[in-house]
Design an enzyme around this catalytic site. Structure first.
Site, PDB file in Angstrom:
ATOM      1  N   ASP A 126      34.942  -8.248  14.220  1.00 31.27           N
ATOM      2  CA  ASP A 126      34.416  -7.359  14.348  1.00 31.27           C
ATOM      3  C   ASP A 126      33.191  -8.352  13.722  1.00 31.27           C
ATOM      4  O   ASP A 126      32.667  -9.216  12.199  1.00 31.27           O
ATOM      5  CB  ASP A 126      34.461  -6.551  12.182  1.00 31.27           C
TER       6      ASP A 126
ATOM      7  N   GLU B 255      38.406 -17.661   9.891  1.00 28.90           N
ATOM      8  CA  GLU B 255      37.331 -17.944   9.009  1.00 28.90           C
ATOM      9  C   GLU B 255      36.414 -18.876   9.654  1.00 28.90           C
ATOM     10  O   GLU B 255      36.759 -19.369   9.242  1.00 28.90           O
ATOM     11  CB  GLU B 255      36.818 -16.684   7.554  1.00 28.90           C
TER      12      GLU B 255
ATOM     13  N   GLY C  15      35.835 -12.636   6.923  1.00 21.41           N
ATOM     14  CA  GLY C  15      35.368 -12.985   5.825  1.00 21.41           C
ATOM     15  C   GLY C  15      34.228 -11.774   5.579  1.00 21.41           C
ATOM     16  O   GLY C  15      33.857 -11.192   7.179  1.00 21.41           O
TER      17      GLY C  15
ATOM     18  N   CYS D  31      28.537  -4.078  13.040  1.00 20.81           N
ATOM     19  CA  CYS D  31      28.323  -2.922  11.737  1.00 20.81           C
ATOM     20  C   CYS D  31      26.926  -3.268  12.304  1.00 20.81           C
ATOM     21  O   CYS D  31      26.047  -3.118  11.346  1.00 20.81           O
ATOM     22  CB  CYS D  31      27.918  -3.823  10.817  1.00 20.81           C
TER      23      CYS D  31
ATOM     24  N   GLY E  53      36.392 -10.637   3.534  1.00 19.74           N
ATOM     25  CA  GLY E  53      38.518 -10.436   3.875  1.00 19.74           C
ATOM     26  C   GLY E  53      38.577  -8.463   3.622  1.00 19.74           C
ATOM     27  O   GLY E  53      39.770  -8.233   3.502  1.00 19.74           O
ATOM     28  N   GLY E  54      38.132  -7.929   3.552  1.00 20.79           N
ATOM     29  CA  GLY E  54      38.012  -6.350   2.973  1.00 20.79           C
ATOM     30  C   GLY E  54      39.372  -5.673   4.572  1.00 20.79           C
ATOM     31  O   GLY E  54      40.230  -4.814   4.087  1.00 20.79           O
TER      32      GLY E  54
END
Length: 445
Positions: free
Chosen positions: A330, A293, A273, A383, A275-276
């Site tokens: 991620d 997700e 999520g 990130c 979703g990129g």
């Protein structure tokens, strides 16, 4: 009918109270929702702008005011606290937030000094009332009496405490950056980059759109990236879900994983999520991918953007049991690498968040490795450049899980410089004009 002087004054005050400055009022509404109620600026602001019917100029003004004021909370609270007649942490929250917006206009935007003061007082009068507007008026005039450099004259050294005020970052975040960026001048460049507005980056999903359709600068590293000049809500391809918004750092990460995992399908995006990455992977993969997700609402967002045929699961990634060829995770993290686009993160996260996050990250990594066969590829991504979430976490993965590291360098764009160390990828806003994405690649033994 003749009016007395007192009646004229009363009418004048009434008129002032109903003057509506729509861009600033929307900025105030979004700002307070983000700061006081935990909303996310990158989700709430576009909704408010779409519903506002303002022109593009006013939307751009509102956008800069919201994001900039959130970034500069630390610095502007320092400035206002010097002139407040009461301790700043005891002042009414509405006054605090109006002054934060006013100070940003005064010191960071192309708003004339008198207009910044008057508009801020008018906003206070509109949303807080006359008595509180008087307090705002007094504070704003004191702030306007000096330049920003004069206000900051006492914090010009390079101590962490001074940098925290000048660049409006919590001290613990600056200390975490120093673990990787040891040169003080480069550290300042990073802090400046975090405070600089950045254009949204569009990703043109292969087969549905191409970069030539869009106005803006082509990405430096991804063939699908465009730094757009138009607000995303105004672009037909995004509304039609032929393209999306995705930082170029995330695109680099997804493309690197795809190259490393080619021939080791099917791929799973374990923490997909909204979703990129899953969308980009689904359109470049030669076979259907899987996406997982934990949040049902975010899973629905994934379903809206991925290629038809993509299987979307709703589950805790630590319990995902479907066998796949390779996994990209991620993982949930502090988000310290995306402070340009999610400025409120710097004020929400604390060092106390790290133990639970790093535990979760390792558990997700362990589960990812358990569901791929020997030779399958695992991509660990965050990130965040925080050492606890990157190198230290990788040390645990390499020590405790049955994997061998893969040097990420051969899978990155050739023109991407100064982005790898010890086989890991670490991007930086000031070096690459991307979020500070981290990627480590592993092959299961």
């Amino acid at each position: 009918m003749d009016l007395s002087c007192s009646q004229v004054k009363a009418l004048s005050k009434t008129f002032k109270r109903v003057v509506i400055d729509k861009p600033r009022q929307i900025a105030f509404e979004v700002f307070t929702d983000v700061i006081r109620s935990g909303s996310y600026s990158n989700l709430l602001l576009p909704q408010k702008l779409t519903a506002s019917n303002m022109d593009l100029r006013d939307k751009a003004f509102t956008t800069e005011l919201v994001y900039g004021s959130i970034r500069q909370i630390g610095r502007n609270d320092y400035l206002a606290s010097k002139f407040s007649s009461r301790p700043w942490n005891e002042v009414d929250s509405g006054i605090v937030d109006v002054v934060r917006l006013g100070a940003y206009q005064l010191f960071d935007m192309r708003v004339p000094e008198h207009a910044a003061v008057d508009a801020t007082v008018n906003l206070a009068r509109t949303v807080l009332g006359e008595s509180k507007a008087s307090f705002v008026n007094a504070l704003m005039r004191k702030l306007a009496s000096r330049t920003l450099d004069e206000h900051l004259s006492e914090v010009q050294d390079d101590s962490i405490s001074s940098l925290a005020i000048r660049y409006s970052h919590p001290e613990w975040i600056i200390n975490s950056y120093r673990d990787s960026i040891t040169d003080i001048n480069e550290l300042k460049l990073l802090l400046e980059a975090n405070n600089r507005p950045t254009k949204p980056t569009l990703v043109a999903w292969p087969g549905l759109s191409n970069v030539e359709e869009f106005s803006g600068d082509l990405g430096q590293y991804s063939p699908y990236a465009v730094k757009i000049d138009t607000p995303p809500t105004e672009i037909d391809a995004i509304r039609e879900r032929r393209a999306g918004i995705q930082d170029e750092g995330s695109q680099i990460l997804a493309l690197a994983f795809a190259k490393a995992a080619k021939g080791r399908e099917p791929w799973l995006d374990l923490c997909a999520g909204p979703g990129g990455k899953a969308a980009l992977l689904s359109y470049i993969s030669e076979s259907p991918i899987l996406a997982n997700e934990i949040s049902e609402s975010r899973a629905k967002l994934i379903e809206q953007v991925v290629k038809p045929g993509t299987k979307v699961f709703i589950s805790d990634g630590r319990e995902f049991s479907e066998l796949v060829g390779s996994v990209i995770a991620d993982v949930p993290c502090t988000g310290l690498g995306a402070l340009r686009r999610r400025p409120e993160v710097r004020w929400r996260r604390t060092p106390s968040d790290l133990p639970n996050l790093t535990k979760l990250q390792f558990e997700l990594a362990a589960q990812a490795v358990s569901i791929i066969p020997t030779g399958g590829v695992f991509g660990y991504a965050t990130c965040s450049p925080h050492t606890a979430e990157t190198r230290a976490q990788c040390a645990s993965i390499e020590k405790k899980l049955d994997v061998e590291p893969i040097d990420v360098t051969p899978f990155l764009p050739q023109n991407l410089k100064n982005a790898t160390s010890d086989g890991y990828m670490q991007l930086w806003p000031h070096r690459h004009d991307t979020d500070a994405m981290f990627l480590a690649l592993y092959r299961k033994r």
